[in-house]
Design a protein around this motif. Structure first.
Motif, PDB file in Angstrom:
ATOM      1  N   ALA A  79       9.250 -10.909   8.802  1.00  0.00           N
ATOM      2  CA  ALA A  79       8.470  -9.963   9.605  1.00  0.00           C
ATOM      3  C   ALA A  79       8.906  -8.526   9.341  1.00  0.00           C
ATOM      4  O   ALA A  79       8.077  -7.610   9.242  1.00  0.00           O
ATOM      5  N   ALA A  80      10.242  -8.337   9.211  1.00  0.00           N
ATOM      6  CA  ALA A  80      10.752  -6.997   8.939  1.00  0.00           C
ATOM      7  C   ALA A  80      10.300  -6.520   7.566  1.00  0.00           C
ATOM      8  O   ALA A  80       9.895  -5.359   7.387  1.00  0.00           O
ATOM      9  N   GLU A  81      10.349  -7.417   6.574  1.00  0.00           N
ATOM     10  CA  GLU A  81       9.902  -7.058   5.227  1.00  0.00           C
ATOM     11  C   GLU A  81       8.422  -6.692   5.203  1.00  0.00           C
ATOM     12  O   GLU A  81       8.012  -5.735   4.538  1.00  0.00           O
ATOM     13  N   GLN A  82       7.614  -7.453   5.943  1.00  0.00           N
ATOM     14  CA  GLN A  82       6.187  -7.170   5.994  1.00  0.00           C
ATOM     15  C   GLN A  82       5.917  -5.830   6.674  1.00  0.00           C
ATOM     16  O   GLN A  82       5.036  -5.074   6.248  1.00  0.00           O
ATOM     17  N   ALA A  83       6.686  -5.532   7.736  1.00  0.00           N
ATOM     18  CA  ALA A  83       6.506  -4.257   8.428  1.00  0.00           C
ATOM     19  C   ALA A  83       6.862  -3.092   7.518  1.00  0.00           C
ATOM     20  O   ALA A  83       6.157  -2.068   7.470  1.00  0.00           O
ATOM     21  N   VAL A  84       7.964  -3.238   6.759  1.00  0.00           N
ATOM     22  CA  VAL A  84       8.358  -2.185   5.811  1.00  0.00           C
ATOM     23  C   VAL A  84       7.293  -2.024   4.726  1.00  0.00           C
ATOM     24  O   VAL A  84       6.916  -0.904   4.354  1.00  0.00           O
ATOM     25  N   ALA A  85       6.782  -3.168   4.231  1.00  0.00           N
ATOM     26  CA  ALA A  85       5.753  -3.110   3.181  1.00  0.00           C
ATOM     27  C   ALA A  85       4.500  -2.408   3.686  1.00  0.00           C
ATOM     28  O   ALA A  85       3.902  -1.597   2.971  1.00  0.00           O
ATOM     29  N   ARG A  86       4.100  -2.704   4.930  1.00  0.00           N
ATOM     30  CA  ARG A  86       2.909  -2.052   5.487  1.00  0.00           C
ATOM     31  C   ARG A  86       3.138  -0.553   5.629  1.00  0.00           C
ATOM     32  O   ARG A  86       2.233   0.256   5.380  1.00  0.00           O
ATOM     33  N   THR A  87       4.345  -0.164   6.044  1.00  0.00           N
ATOM     34  CA  THR A  87       4.659   1.256   6.192  1.00  0.00           C
ATOM     35  C   THR A  87       4.617   1.961   4.847  1.00  0.00           C
ATOM     36  O   THR A  87       4.048   3.050   4.715  1.00  0.00           O
ATOM     37  N   VAL A  88       5.210   1.329   3.824  1.00  0.00           N
ATOM     38  CA  VAL A  88       5.200   1.915   2.485  1.00  0.00           C
ATOM     39  C   VAL A  88       3.776   2.055   1.976  1.00  0.00           C
ATOM     40  O   VAL A  88       3.390   3.077   1.391  1.00  0.00           O
ATOM     41  N   GLU A  89       2.946   1.029   2.207  1.00  0.00           N
ATOM     42  CA  GLU A  89       1.555   1.085   1.768  1.00  0.00           C
ATOM     43  C   GLU A  89       0.793   2.196   2.475  1.00  0.00           C
ATOM     44  O   GLU A  89      -0.019   2.897   1.861  1.00  0.00           O
ATOM     45  N   ALA A  90       1.050   2.353   3.785  1.00  0.00           N
ATOM     46  CA  ALA A  90       0.353   3.399   4.542  1.00  0.00           C
ATOM     47  C   ALA A  90       0.743   4.778   4.041  1.00  0.00           C
ATOM     48  O   ALA A  90      -0.102   5.670   3.889  1.00  0.00           O
ATOM     49  N   VAL A  91       2.050   4.982   3.771  1.00  0.00           N
ATOM     50  CA  VAL A  91       2.507   6.275   3.259  1.00  0.00           C
ATOM     51  C   VAL A  91       1.909   6.536   1.880  1.00  0.00           C
ATOM     52  O   VAL A  91       1.445   7.641   1.570  1.00  0.00           O
ATOM     53  N   ALA A  92       1.916   5.503   1.031  1.00  0.00           N
ATOM     54  CA  ALA A  92       1.354   5.653  -0.316  1.00  0.00           C
ATOM     55  C   ALA A  92      -0.134   5.950  -0.256  1.00  0.00           C
ATOM     56  O   ALA A  92      -0.646   6.791  -1.006  1.00  0.00           O
ATOM     57  N   ALA A  93      -0.855   5.268   0.648  1.00  0.00           N
ATOM     58  CA  ALA A  93      -2.291   5.492   0.767  1.00  0.00           C
ATOM     59  C   ALA A  93      -2.593   6.908   1.238  1.00  0.00           C
ATOM     60  O   ALA A  93      -3.569   7.527   0.805  1.00  0.00           O
ATOM     61  N   ALA A  94      -1.747   7.442   2.141  1.00  0.00           N
ATOM     62  CA  ALA A  94      -1.975   8.793   2.657  1.00  0.00           C
ATOM     63  C   ALA A  94      -1.853   9.846   1.573  1.00  0.00           C
ATOM     64  O   ALA A  94      -2.470  10.906   1.647  1.00  0.00           O
ATOM     65  N   SER A  95      -1.036   9.572   0.544  1.00  0.00           N
ATOM     66  CA  SER A  95      -0.823  10.541  -0.521  1.00  0.00           C
ATOM     67  C   SER A  95      -1.475  10.149  -1.836  1.00  0.00           C
ATOM     68  O   SER A  95      -1.295  10.823  -2.843  1.00  0.00           O
ATOM     69  N   ALA A  96      -2.214   9.053  -1.849  1.00  0.00           N
ATOM     70  CA  ALA A  96      -2.834   8.583  -3.096  1.00  0.00           C
ATOM     71  C   ALA A  96      -3.883   9.579  -3.567  1.00  0.00           C
ATOM     72  O   ALA A  96      -4.573  10.205  -2.763  1.00  0.00           O
ATOM     73  N   PRO A  97      -3.998   9.761  -4.868  1.00  0.00           N
ATOM     74  CA  PRO A  97      -5.015  10.694  -5.389  1.00  0.00           C
ATOM     75  C   PRO A  97      -6.416  10.270  -4.966  1.00  0.00           C
ATOM     76  O   PRO A  97      -6.737   9.083  -4.973  1.00  0.00           O
ATOM     77  N   PRO A  98      -7.258  11.202  -4.567  1.00  0.00           N
ATOM     78  CA  PRO A  98      -8.645  10.864  -4.241  1.00  0.00           C
ATOM     79  C   PRO A  98      -9.358  10.342  -5.478  1.00  0.00           C
ATOM     80  O   PRO A  98      -9.001  10.696  -6.604  1.00  0.00           O
ATOM     81  N   PRO A  99     -10.368   9.520  -5.302  1.00  0.00           N
ATOM     82  CA  PRO A  99     -11.109   9.003  -6.464  1.00  0.00           C
ATOM     83  C   PRO A  99     -11.937  10.096  -7.123  1.00  0.00           C
ATOM     84  O   PRO A  99     -12.274  11.102  -6.499  1.00  0.00           O
ATOM     85  N   GLY A 100     -12.264   9.874  -8.385  1.00  0.00           N
ATOM     86  CA  GLY A 100     -13.134  10.811  -9.091  1.00  0.00           C
ATOM     87  C   GLY A 100     -12.479  11.384 -10.332  1.00  0.00           C
ATOM     88  O   GLY A 100     -11.252  11.349 -10.489  1.00  0.00           O
ATOM     89  N   ALA A 101     -13.314  11.928 -11.200  1.00  0.00           N
ATOM     90  CA  ALA A 101     -12.832  12.503 -12.452  1.00  0.00           C
ATOM     91  C   ALA A 101     -12.151  13.837 -12.190  1.00  0.00           C
ATOM     92  O   ALA A 101     -12.596  14.635 -11.368  1.00  0.00           O
TER      93      ALA A 101
END
Length: 320
Positions: free
Chosen positions: A12-34
């Motif tokens: 459960a702790a690993e999944q919570a950390v993974a979700r947090t990392v994914e959320a942080v990565a998604a917030a800073s991910a490059p927007p789509p497009g050329a």
């Protein structure tokens, strides 16, 4: 505690950390497009602020392109603001650069730009730091310095207005979406009152040098009162000696209608006020499913793109 319980707790702790990392990565991910999504940092009186710059595909270093500075609202990141507004798509088509500064959560836990904090001078320090980011972008990328414009949402709109008032000769245009006009507040408590439309601006703006202003605001905005839109337009028009023209109704397709009011000095457009019916506190015409975004409104990004392109061309022509 049993080994089974320990393993379940660890998973459960690993999944919570993974979700947090994914959320942080998604917030800073490059927007789509050329195009290129280029990170950077700028140091100023308010400390370090990171930014991202969108560069359309195929830009050469020997050409000079307009630059639009986009300031996000509270609770947003630079990347989320880019995805919500889809301004990069407009920039790719119109061939201009877009700079997305990002507020540091240490400076404001909600990610708001501190536009109101003029009494302590924090707002001025933050404005100077944003200017350092703009100067860095102008130094590193092929920017036409006569065609630099500002736009923002909510707190970002209010900070953009502060920049335009403080450094008017640096910008060819300003677009405020759901913001509060300059001089309306000098503290956090005053900002809340101003957002509800209880504090009209008390600052007399310097005449003559202000860039043209585009105001976009939803008539059903429950966070920042629509009264602020009228106050900003009238404050700017008074400073530029502009007279109000009769309002006109515009609706494109099935999008929400809007009332457009121009303020002109002779033939020069000084202020354009766009009031969108049934729009709350959200970017008009933004991406569906995003925070502070309403896909049913007129496309604010295209409205801003056209407005700043016209004003940039006018500014370049005036200097020839």
């Amino acid at each position: 505690m049993t080994r089974t319980a320990l393993r379940a707790g660890a998973r459960a702790a690993e999944q919570a950390v993974a979700r947090t990392v994914e959320a942080v990565a998604a917030a800073s991910a490059p927007p789509p497009g050329a195009g290129d999504w280029l990170p950077g940092q700028a140091l100023g009186p308010a400390g370090l602020r990171r930014f991202f710059l969108f560069r359309p595909a195929g830009v050469r270093n020997d050409e000079r392109l307009p630059l639009l500075v986009m300031l996000h609202g509270c609770g947003q990141t630079a990347a989320a603001f880019a995805r919500s507004t889809r301004m990069n798509r407009v920039a790719a088509q119109g061939r201009f650069l877009v700079l997305y500064p990002e507020q540091d959560r240490a400076a404001n836990p909600q990610g708001c730009w501190n536009w109101y904090d003029t009494r302590s001078r924090h707002a001025d320090a933050e404005a100077a730091t944003l200017m350092a980011a703009i100067d860095q972008a102008c130094l590193l990328y092929p920017v036409d310095r006569d065609a630099v414009a500002l736009a923002g949402l909510s707190a970002g709109a209010s900070m953009a207005a502060l920049l335009a008032v403080t450094y008017p000769l640096r910008f060819c245009a300003l677009a405020m979406h759901s913001g509060v006009p300059p001089g309306s507040a000098h503290s956090a408590a005053g900002a809340l009152a101003a957002m509800h439309g209880r504090h009209p601006p008390v600052v007399a703006l310097a005449t003559g040098n202000l860039p043209p202003l585009l105001v976009i605001h939803g008539r059903d905005d429950g966070v920042v009162s629509p009264r602020n839109a009228h106050a900003a337009a009238e404050q700017w028009a008074a400073a530029l000696g502009a007279a109000q023209a009769p309002p006109r109704q515009i609706q494109r397709g099935t999008r929400r209608p809007m009332t457009v009011t121009d303020f002109r000095r002779g033939r020069r457009l000084c202020v354009r006020l766009c009031e969108v019916e049934a729009l709350g506190h959200a970017w008009s015409g933004g991406a569906a499913g995003m925070l502070f975004s309403d896909e049913k409104g007129p496309d604010a990004s295209r409205l801003i793109g056209r407005f700043v392109a016209t004003q940039g061309a006018n500014a370049r022509a005036a200097k020839r």
